[in-house]
Scaffold this active site. Structure first.
Site, PDB file in Angstrom:
ATOM      1  N   GLU A   1       0.818  -1.224   0.000  1.00 21.99           N
ATOM      2  CA  GLU A   1       0.000   0.000   0.000  1.00 21.99           C
ATOM      3  C   GLU A   1       0.848   1.269   0.000  1.00 21.99           C
ATOM      4  OE1 GLU A   1      -2.801  -0.319  -0.873  1.00 21.99           O
ATOM      5  OE2 GLU A   1      -3.983  -1.785   0.214  1.00 21.99           O
TER       6      GLU A   1
ATOM      7  N   TYR B   1     -20.344  12.863  19.265  1.00 24.03           N
ATOM      8  CA  TYR B   1     -19.606  14.104  19.007  1.00 24.03           C
ATOM      9  C   TYR B   1     -18.118  13.880  18.716  1.00 24.03           C
ATOM     10  CZ  TYR B   1     -17.499  14.290  23.711  1.00 24.03           C
ATOM     11  OH  TYR B   1     -16.754  14.028  24.827  1.00 24.03           O
TER      12      TYR B   1
ATOM     13  N   HIS C   1     -12.508  -3.235   2.545  1.00 28.28           N
ATOM     14  CA  HIS C   1     -11.068  -3.288   2.811  1.00 28.28           C
ATOM     15  C   HIS C   1     -10.724  -2.941   4.263  1.00 28.28           C
ATOM     16  CE1 HIS C   1      -6.833  -2.120   1.080  1.00 28.28           C
ATOM     17  NE2 HIS C   1      -6.750  -2.566   2.310  1.00 28.28           N
TER      18      HIS C   1
ATOM     19  N   HIS D   1      -2.720   2.460   8.490  1.00 29.19           N
ATOM     20  CA  HIS D   1      -3.747   1.687   7.777  1.00 29.19           C
ATOM     21  C   HIS D   1      -3.903   0.329   8.453  1.00 29.19           C
ATOM     22  CE1 HIS D   1      -6.005  -0.501   4.833  1.00 29.19           C
ATOM     23  NE2 HIS D   1      -4.993  -1.298   4.538  1.00 29.19           N
TER      24      HIS D   1
ATOM     25  N   TYR E   1      -9.417  22.663  23.677  1.00 32.06           N
ATOM     26  CA  TYR E   1      -9.296  21.658  24.735  1.00 32.06           C
ATOM     27  C   TYR E   1      -7.995  20.875  24.625  1.00 32.06           C
ATOM     28  CZ  TYR E   1     -11.007  17.630  27.477  1.00 32.06           C
ATOM     29  OH  TYR E   1     -11.181  16.653  28.400  1.00 32.06           O
TER      30      TYR E   1
ATOM     31  N   HIS F   1      -7.139  -3.070   9.209  1.00 30.34           N
ATOM     32  CA  HIS F   1      -8.448  -3.633   8.869  1.00 30.34           C
ATOM     33  C   HIS F   1      -9.219  -3.927  10.162  1.00 30.34           C
ATOM     34  CE1 HIS F   1      -6.405  -5.499   4.993  1.00 30.34           C
ATOM     35  NE2 HIS F   1      -6.303  -4.196   5.048  1.00 30.34           N
TER      36      HIS F   1
HETATM   37  P1  13P Z   1       1.415  -5.164   3.487  1.00 32.84           P
HETATM   38  O1  13P Z   1       1.740  -5.230   1.995  1.00 32.84           O
HETATM   39  O2  13P Z   1       1.826  -3.856   4.083  1.00 32.84           O
HETATM   40  O3  13P Z   1       1.973  -6.339   4.227  1.00 32.84           O
HETATM   41  O4  13P Z   1      -0.173  -5.177   3.713  1.00 32.84           O
HETATM   42  C1  13P Z   1      -1.179  -5.680   2.896  1.00 32.84           C
HETATM   43  C2  13P Z   1      -2.427  -4.845   3.026  1.00 32.84           C
HETATM   44  O5  13P Z   1      -2.782  -4.314   4.052  1.00 32.84           O
HETATM   45  C3  13P Z   1      -3.255  -4.576   1.877  1.00 32.84           C
HETATM   46  O6  13P Z   1      -4.218  -3.629   2.231  1.00 32.84           O
END
Ligand code: 13P
Length: 217
Positions: free
Chosen positions: A77, A117, A159, A96, A212, A98
């Site tokens: 990514e 909020y 995703h 990032h 805050y 999941h």
């Molecule tokens: P990596 O390629 O960073 O191991 O992760 C795969 C991934 O999260 C695809 O969204």
């Protein structure tokens, strides 16, 4: 590999944050990835390396044109990490993962509306769900950058989620908060159609948070 103490500290902080994602339960296996702005480019996690085994010299330095040492393999990514850091001068870290509740809503193609909020911490009155595109593609990156306009977090259809921030700590804090919001919204949907806070109230909260100190996270 020789590197400055500052660079080594950033690499170690990325690994620590990856391990924290697992401890917090917001990550599944090695599917998460993290980047931090560094020099004229970024430091980004390598692809498919289990976090427990990840060493500082495996973190990839990438120039803004995508160039990196040939023996290293950046996260699949890397494009959205690079494109977000390139297009957002206000941001120095990208997380990032999941997380389960974010991903449930993302599978359903749902934005998170202002059910609580705390959504203001993500920059506005919604957390948008970016349209689906295959992982690692320029198309996914374009969708993510657009969904993040004026925001610090978004979902990715079928995703997962992205949280961004001025520091890695702030982006990590927001990643956990967005998963909490997703979980709360999911819970509300079990009961019925949740009433929403008005947009001007979210703006009011956003300004209060600035005073805050929450915006400083
Ligand atoms: P990596 O390629 O960073 O191991 O992760 C795969 C991934 O999260 C695809 O969204």
């Amino acid at each position: 590999m020789s590197m400055t103490a500052d660079e080594l500290a950033k690499r170690q902080a990325i690994i620590d944050a990856c391990r924290r994602m697992n401890a917090l339960g917001i990550n599944q296996g090695t599917s998460g990835n993290i980047s931090v702005r560094h020099a004229d480019g970024l430091l980004v996690t390598p692809t498919s390396v289990p976090y427990e085994a990840m060493m500082p010299d495996q973190i990839v330095f990438m120039a803004m044109d995508g160039a990196h040492a040939p023996h290293q393999k950046p996260s699949s990514e890397w494009r959205f990490h690079r494109d977000i850091l390139k297009s957002r001068a206000d941001v120095d870290a990208v997380v990032h993962a999941h997380p389960t509740y974010c991903t449930i809503l993302a599978v359903m193609g749902m934005d998170i509306p202002p059910v609580h909020y705390m959504i203001a911490a993500a920059g506005g009155d919604s957390i948008r769900c970016a349209p689906y595109a295959t992982f690692g593609t320029a198309e996914l990156s374009e969708h993510a950058v657009r969904a993040l306009e004026g925001r610090l977090a978004c979902l990715l259809d079928h995703h997962g989620m992205i949280a961004i921030g001025r520091t890695l700590d702030k982006a990590m804090w927001l990643a956990v908060e967005v998963e909490t919001l997703a979980r709360q919204y999911h819970g509300c949907l079990q009961i019925g159609k949740p009433p929403l806070l008005p947009s001007d109230e979210i703006e009011n909260v956003r300004q209060r948070m600035a005073g805050y100190g929450l915006s400083e996270r």
